[in-house]
Scaffold this motif. Structure first.
Motif, PDB file in Angstrom:
ATOM      1  N   PRO A  24       0.775  -1.259   0.082  1.00  0.00           N
ATOM      2  CA  PRO A  24      -0.016   0.171   0.078  1.00  0.00           C
ATOM      3  C   PRO A  24       0.773   1.305   0.047  1.00  0.00           C
ATOM      4  O   PRO A  24       2.189   1.042   0.558  1.00  0.00           O
ATOM      5  CB  PRO A  24      -1.017  -0.168   1.474  1.00  0.00           C
ATOM      6  CG  PRO A  24       0.075  -0.987   2.147  1.00  0.00           C
ATOM      7  CD  PRO A  24       0.669  -1.957   1.160  1.00  0.00           C
ATOM      8  N   PRO A  25       0.187   2.281  -0.628  1.00  0.00           N
ATOM      9  CA  PRO A  25       1.205   3.747  -0.646  1.00  0.00           C
ATOM     10  C   PRO A  25       1.304   4.448   0.623  1.00  0.00           C
ATOM     11  O   PRO A  25       0.272   5.193   0.983  1.00  0.00           O
ATOM     12  CB  PRO A  25       0.177   4.430  -1.678  1.00  0.00           C
ATOM     13  CG  PRO A  25      -1.086   3.956  -1.702  1.00  0.00           C
ATOM     14  CD  PRO A  25      -0.816   2.510  -1.324  1.00  0.00           C
ATOM     15  N   GLU A  26       1.856   3.986   1.466  1.00  0.00           N
ATOM     16  CA  GLU A  26       2.025   4.655   2.942  1.00  0.00           C
ATOM     17  C   GLU A  26       3.560   4.832   3.439  1.00  0.00           C
ATOM     18  O   GLU A  26       4.284   4.139   2.821  1.00  0.00           O
ATOM     19  CB  GLU A  26       1.453   3.692   3.884  1.00  0.00           C
ATOM     20  CG  GLU A  26       0.103   3.231   3.845  1.00  0.00           C
ATOM     21  CD  GLU A  26      -0.614   1.932   4.716  1.00  0.00           C
ATOM     22  OE1 GLU A  26      -1.688   1.866   4.677  1.00  0.00           O
ATOM     23  OE2 GLU A  26       0.362   1.553   5.324  1.00  0.00           O
ATOM     24  N   LEU A  27       3.678   5.970   3.912  1.00  0.00           N
ATOM     25  CA  LEU A  27       4.955   6.254   4.537  1.00  0.00           C
ATOM     26  C   LEU A  27       5.180   5.583   5.810  1.00  0.00           C
ATOM     27  O   LEU A  27       4.468   5.864   6.856  1.00  0.00           O
ATOM     28  CB  LEU A  27       5.191   7.704   4.663  1.00  0.00           C
ATOM     29  CG  LEU A  27       6.542   8.225   5.071  1.00  0.00           C
ATOM     30  CD1 LEU A  27       7.546   7.784   4.125  1.00  0.00           C
ATOM     31  CD2 LEU A  27       6.564   9.760   5.066  1.00  0.00           C
ATOM     32  N   GLU A  28       6.316   4.454   5.837  1.00  0.00           N
ATOM     33  CA  GLU A  28       6.714   4.000   7.074  1.00  0.00           C
ATOM     34  C   GLU A  28       8.008   4.563   7.724  1.00  0.00           C
ATOM     35  O   GLU A  28       9.083   4.640   7.064  1.00  0.00           O
ATOM     36  CB  GLU A  28       6.742   2.673   6.813  1.00  0.00           C
ATOM     37  CG  GLU A  28       5.665   1.822   6.331  1.00  0.00           C
ATOM     38  CD  GLU A  28       6.089   0.341   6.222  1.00  0.00           C
ATOM     39  OE1 GLU A  28       7.068   0.081   6.493  1.00  0.00           O
ATOM     40  OE2 GLU A  28       5.227  -0.319   5.549  1.00  0.00           O
ATOM     41  N   GLY A  29       7.606   5.311   8.902  1.00  0.00           N
ATOM     42  CA  GLY A  29       8.818   6.011   9.444  1.00  0.00           C
ATOM     43  C   GLY A  29       9.174   7.593   8.932  1.00  0.00           C
ATOM     44  O   GLY A  29       8.114   8.049   8.481  1.00  0.00           O
ATOM     45  N   SER A  30      10.223   7.958   8.906  1.00  0.00           N
ATOM     46  CA  SER A  30      10.786   9.170   8.432  1.00  0.00           C
ATOM     47  C   SER A  30      11.095   9.316   6.959  1.00  0.00           C
ATOM     48  O   SER A  30      11.049   8.318   6.328  1.00  0.00           O
ATOM     49  CB  SER A  30      12.181   9.500   9.085  1.00  0.00           C
ATOM     50  OG  SER A  30      12.600  10.653   8.637  1.00  0.00           O
ATOM     51  N   ALA A  31      10.730  10.472   6.292  1.00  0.00           N
ATOM     52  CA  ALA A  31      10.803  10.751   4.959  1.00  0.00           C
ATOM     53  C   ALA A  31      12.114  10.838   4.619  1.00  0.00           C
ATOM     54  O   ALA A  31      12.727  10.563   3.303  1.00  0.00           O
ATOM     55  CB  ALA A  31      10.180  11.969   4.653  1.00  0.00           C
ATOM     56  N   VAL A  32      13.004  11.108   5.529  1.00  0.00           N
ATOM     57  CA  VAL A  32      14.520  10.956   5.140  1.00  0.00           C
ATOM     58  C   VAL A  32      15.195   9.620   5.753  1.00  0.00           C
ATOM     59  O   VAL A  32      14.926   9.379   6.796  1.00  0.00           O
ATOM     60  CB  VAL A  32      15.140  12.471   5.707  1.00  0.00           C
ATOM     61  CG1 VAL A  32      16.588  12.350   5.356  1.00  0.00           C
ATOM     62  CG2 VAL A  32      14.409  13.547   5.561  1.00  0.00           C
ATOM     63  N   SER A  33      16.103   9.379   5.106  1.00  0.00           N
ATOM     64  CA  SER A  33      17.042   8.200   5.380  1.00  0.00           C
ATOM     65  C   SER A  33      18.349   8.162   5.219  1.00  0.00           C
ATOM     66  O   SER A  33      18.644   8.799   4.105  1.00  0.00           O
ATOM     67  CB  SER A  33      16.197   6.808   4.918  1.00  0.00           C
ATOM     68  OG  SER A  33      16.138   6.769   3.790  1.00  0.00           O
ATOM     69  N   THR A  34      19.299   7.340   5.569  1.00  0.00           N
ATOM     70  CA  THR A  34      20.535   7.181   5.030  1.00  0.00           C
ATOM     71  C   THR A  34      20.584   6.240   3.979  1.00  0.00           C
ATOM     72  O   THR A  34      19.889   5.246   3.822  1.00  0.00           O
ATOM     73  CB  THR A  34      21.466   6.449   6.407  1.00  0.00           C
ATOM     74  OG1 THR A  34      21.274   7.266   7.374  1.00  0.00           O
ATOM     75  CG2 THR A  34      22.866   6.261   5.700  1.00  0.00           C
TER      76      THR A  34
END
Length: 485
Positions: free
Chosen positions: A255-265
């Motif tokens: 599904p089109p969902e953001l898991e956690g932060s939008a920024v990552s390493t």
């Protein structure tokens, strides 16, 4: 067209209509010849941003194409693929900007990725496939250095070049339709609409809406139509997924969902995951054909794209000569090596560079700006992962449609041209291999010319290819005859 390079214009007379080279120019201006080419820093910035917006969709499509299994059933991680795609695009585009000094941006070539996914990975592991990518990049660099690249391009008939481009377009479109769930393998038929002769589920409906939206935006000549369509399609998918009870398994990529932060390493786990050798089970002939196909897919349109965009930027003369042409061609070839090492597929010049030129870009500084935007995307992988496969697949179909525009250059009334082009175009998607389409086109072109008593028009190089492709088709009977397994 020629690979002969000429020095950049450094006089006010060569700077363009009404332009002047100001005194006391900055290092930036002098290094990239901004004033000399009749541009400004502001125009270069605007052009670089526009080019990035026009080709940012590759961050979604390349991982989608390379998301299949290799011969051992292994998958490349999606975060790693997104990072590899962004890194390779950033590295090669920055190299083009600083060294080539022309407004050309590079990213993963969808035709190369298609070959890796459909022809290489089913026979090799992914590290071995990326090793093949590095090899084809080295081959292209050698072709540029020795001057053979232009000779090969000139030896292949123009009609077949257009046919190969169209065939790859249909091949890419088929991948998009299949991954979106619009086309399925049927029980009583080879393919069918949806899983049972009809479309099923919200995701495929969102694919259709996204596809139509992009086509409508293109019809209105809206800049960045593909990217806008993907963004809107993703937002629609998020809204529908929120208000409608949709089974998560219905979405191909979740599904089109953001898991956690939008920024990552950045995930560099795939970087350097390259292997050379271990191809004994594949066979020398198959390895040779794979390299040949990758070379064709990797450099086929690059020279025409480079010259075309350079002409649009008023950098090329009437003989196709432009500043840094040889460097640009070499960097385009080096993109195969860089993309292979990064596990992001071979990089090639994108025709979307013309959008930046349309905004005033004339120098490599615009490419530097585009490259920096790709580099920034390394830290926003979670945002990219939100885009559903069904939405990204719509862009594949659109790109396929764009590549089919080459049909207008084919003389369909000449059977010596029409038949080879037809076979090239239809056999790529119908056999799910680019090599088969190219082989059928080359053999039929030579055979028809021979039947017409015009064998000399084929040329030595094309006759050599014809023999190679005949062996390719007859390899299994030959091996049986010789008792080779």
């Amino acid at each position: 067209m020629t690979q002969q390079s000429v020095e950049p214009k450094t006089s006010p007379e060569g700077a363009g209509p009404g332009s002047r080279v100001p005194a006391g120019r900055s290092w930036l201006d002098r290094y990239f010849h901004i004033s000399e080419r009749g541009s400004t820093v502001a125009r270069e910035l605007r052009g670089g941003v526009t080019t990035f917006m026009a080709m940012a969709y590759i961050l979604l499509l390349n991982p989608l194409i390379l998301g299949g299994e290799d011969v051992n059933g292994n998958l490349l991680s999606q975060p790693g693929l997104i990072t590899a795609t962004a890194f390779a695009a950033a590295a090669t585009t920055l190299l083009m900007g600083f060294v080539g000094k022309v407004p050309l941006a590079l990213a993963a070539g969808l035709s190369v990725s298609g070959v890796l996914a459909s022809q290489v990975a089913p026979n090799m592991t992914w590290p071995q496939a990326m090793g093949m990518c590095v090899i084809y990049g080295v081959v292209i660099c050698l072709l540029v250095v020795t001057g053979l690249r232009e000779m090969i391009m000139n030896a292949i008939p123009l009609a077949l070049k257009h046919g190969i481009t169209m065939g790859i377009g249909l091949f890419i479109a088929l991948i998009g339709l299949y991954k979106a769930g619009f086309v399925h393998q049927g029980e009583a038929t080879p393919v069918t609409l949806g899983p049972a002769g009809e479309l099923a589920g919200w995701p495929v409906l969102i694919f259709c809406v996204t596809l139509l939206l992009i086509f409508m935006l293109q019809a209105r000549n809206i800049p960045g139509a593909i990217l806008i369509g993907i963004v809107v399609g993703t937002l629609v998918a998020i809204v529908i997924n929120t208000i409608v009870d949709i089974d998560p398994k219905t979405w191909s990529s979740g599904p089109p969902e953001l898991e956690g932060s939008a920024v990552s390493t950045p995930d560099f786990s795939l970087f350097g995951n390259v292997e050379f050798g271990g191809w004994g089970d594949v066979g020398v002939m198959t390895v040779g054909m794979i390299v040949f196909t990758l070379v064709l897919a990797g450099f086929f349109d690059a020279m025409a794209t480079i010259i075309g965009v350079g002409t649009e930027a008023k950098l090329a003369d009437d003989k196709g000569r432009m500043p840094g042409l040889s460097k640009a061609l070499f960097i385009d070839g080096a993109g195969g090596v860089i993309g292979g090492v990064a596990s992001g597929s071979g990089q090639t010049v994108f025709v979307e560079s013309a959008t930046g030129v349309g905004e005033g870009a004339r120098t490599g500084f615009a490419s530097v700006v585009t490259g920096l935007f790709f580099a920034a995307c390394l830290f926003f992988t979670p945002l990219t992962a939100i885009v559903p496969t069904e939405v990204a697949s719509a862009a594949l179909v659109v790109i396929g449609a764009m590549m089919m525009q080459n049909a207008r250059h084919v003389d369909w009334g000449d059977r010596s041209v029409a038949i080879p082009v037809f076979l090239t175009v239809v056999l790529m998607p119908f056999t799910y291999t680019i090599t088969t389409g190219v082989a059928a086109g080359v053999i039929s072109y030579s055979a028809i010319k021979l039947a017409q008593g015009r064998a000399r028009e084929v040329g030595a190089f094309m006759w050599g290819l014809t023999v190679i492709f005949i062996v390719f088709f007859a390899l299994n009977p030959i091996e049986s005859w010789l008792g080779v397994h």
